[in-house]
Write an enzyme that holds these catalytic residues in place. Structure first.
Site, short mmCIF file in Angstrom:
data_model
loop_
_atom_site.label_atom_id
_atom_site.label_comp_id
_atom_site.label_asym_id
_atom_site.label_seq_id
_atom_site.Cartn_x
_atom_site.Cartn_y
_atom_site.Cartn_z
N CYS A 13 0.91 -1.14 0.07
CA CYS A 13 -0.04 0.03 -0.02
C CYS A 13 0.87 1.01 0.01
CB CYS A 13 -1.02 0.08 0.99
SG CYS A 13 -0.13 -0.03 2.84
N ASN A 16 2.44 1.51 4.35
CA ASN A 16 2.80 0.14 4.89
C ASN A 16 2.42 0.24 6.51
OD1 ASN A 16 5.64 -1.74 5.36
ND2 ASN A 16 3.74 -2.65 5.00
N CYS A 18 -1.23 0.57 7.24
CA CYS A 18 -2.73 0.44 7.52
C CYS A 18 -2.94 -1.07 6.73
CB CYS A 18 -3.54 1.44 7.27
SG CYS A 18 -3.44 2.74 8.19
N ARG A 19 -3.23 -0.63 5.25
CA ARG A 19 -3.54 -1.69 4.64
C ARG A 19 -2.87 -2.97 4.46
NH1 ARG A 19 -5.15 1.94 -0.13
NH2 ARG A 19 -3.20 2.89 0.47
N SER A 20 -1.53 -2.80 4.09
CA SER A 20 -0.80 -4.02 3.53
C SER A 20 -0.42 -4.75 4.73
CB SER A 20 0.51 -3.50 2.76
OG SER A 20 1.19 -2.57 3.31
N ASP A 131 -7.90 3.56 1.29
CA ASP A 131 -6.92 4.08 2.18
C ASP A 131 -7.77 4.54 3.36
OD1 ASP A 131 -5.25 5.46 3.87
OD2 ASP A 131 -4.44 6.76 2.10
P1 4NP Z 1 -1.60 2.73 4.23
O1 4NP Z 1 -2.47 4.00 4.83
O2 4NP Z 1 -1.28 2.95 2.59
O3 4NP Z 1 -2.93 1.65 4.05
O4 4NP Z 1 -0.60 2.48 5.07
C1 4NP Z 1 -1.57 5.38 4.82
C2 4NP Z 1 -0.92 5.32 5.99
C3 4NP Z 1 -0.09 6.72 6.01
C4 4NP Z 1 -0.19 7.70 4.87
C5 4NP Z 1 -1.02 7.54 3.86
C6 4NP Z 1 -1.77 6.24 3.78
N1 4NP Z 1 0.50 8.92 5.03
O5 4NP Z 1 0.40 9.73 4.09
O6 4NP Z 1 1.20 9.19 5.92
#
Ligand code: 4NP
Length: 165
Positions: A13, A16, A18-20, A131
């Protein structure tokens, strides 16, 4: 695939956190439940580098725990070597998939990249894993619902295609 080589899957994602890492934990849990822990190597990474070394987002960990998933991964960025090392690289949304295909050095490496949304079956309104970072609790629950559905389908397809007993 030889009998001794593990089939390796990298979930990707943006951050790294939340989702992945949630996808990694859901898939690891499913593989272990089916007694296939020694046949798979599951990891996750991010296309962005904002959270390198961090544990998954507290909200993701809190929502995952009652479902039986302990998220202990430390965030890392996708490396060029991942495209050689992994059998399958799974992006959570279209931006992840675009970034991954752009990073791939060869057509063969591009062909390792798939979209998690293509494995969602029970949620016809979703063709990607959204997200949750700027969402409330429902966003994190939705991610887990979509991942439990898509990981089950993805694992079944991997097992069938690669004759994993
Ligand atoms: P992820 O979520 O891609 O599912 O880990 C996010 C976590 C942090 C950010 C964006 C998406 N960020 O912009 O910091």
């Amino acid at each position: 695939m030889t009998a001794s080589k593990k089939y390796s899957v990298l979930f990707v994602c943006l951050g790294n956190i939340c989702r992945s890492p949630a996808a990694q934990a859901v898939m690891q849990h499913m593989v272990d439940e089916r007694g296939l822990g020694d046949r798979f190597y599951i990891d996750s990474a991010g296309t962005g580098g904002y959270h390198i070394g961090d544990l998954p987002d507290k909200r993701m960990r809190v929502h995952a725990r009652p479902r039986g998933y302990e998220l202990t991964h430390r965030a890392r960025r996708v490396h060029a070597s991942d495209f050689e090392d992994f059998d399958l690289i799974v992006g959570m949304d279209a931006a992840n998939v675009d970034d991954l295909r752009y990073m791939a050095a060869t057509i063969e490496q591009q062909d390792k990249v798939v979209m998690m949304g293509d494995y969602i079956r029970q949620y016809p309104n979703y063709d990607y894993v959204p997200d949750p970072y700027y969402e409330g609790s429902e966003g994190f629950e939705l991610v887990l619902d979509l991942l439990e559905d898509s990981c089950d389908n993805l694992l079944n397809q991997i097992i069938k295609k690669n004759n994993i007993a």
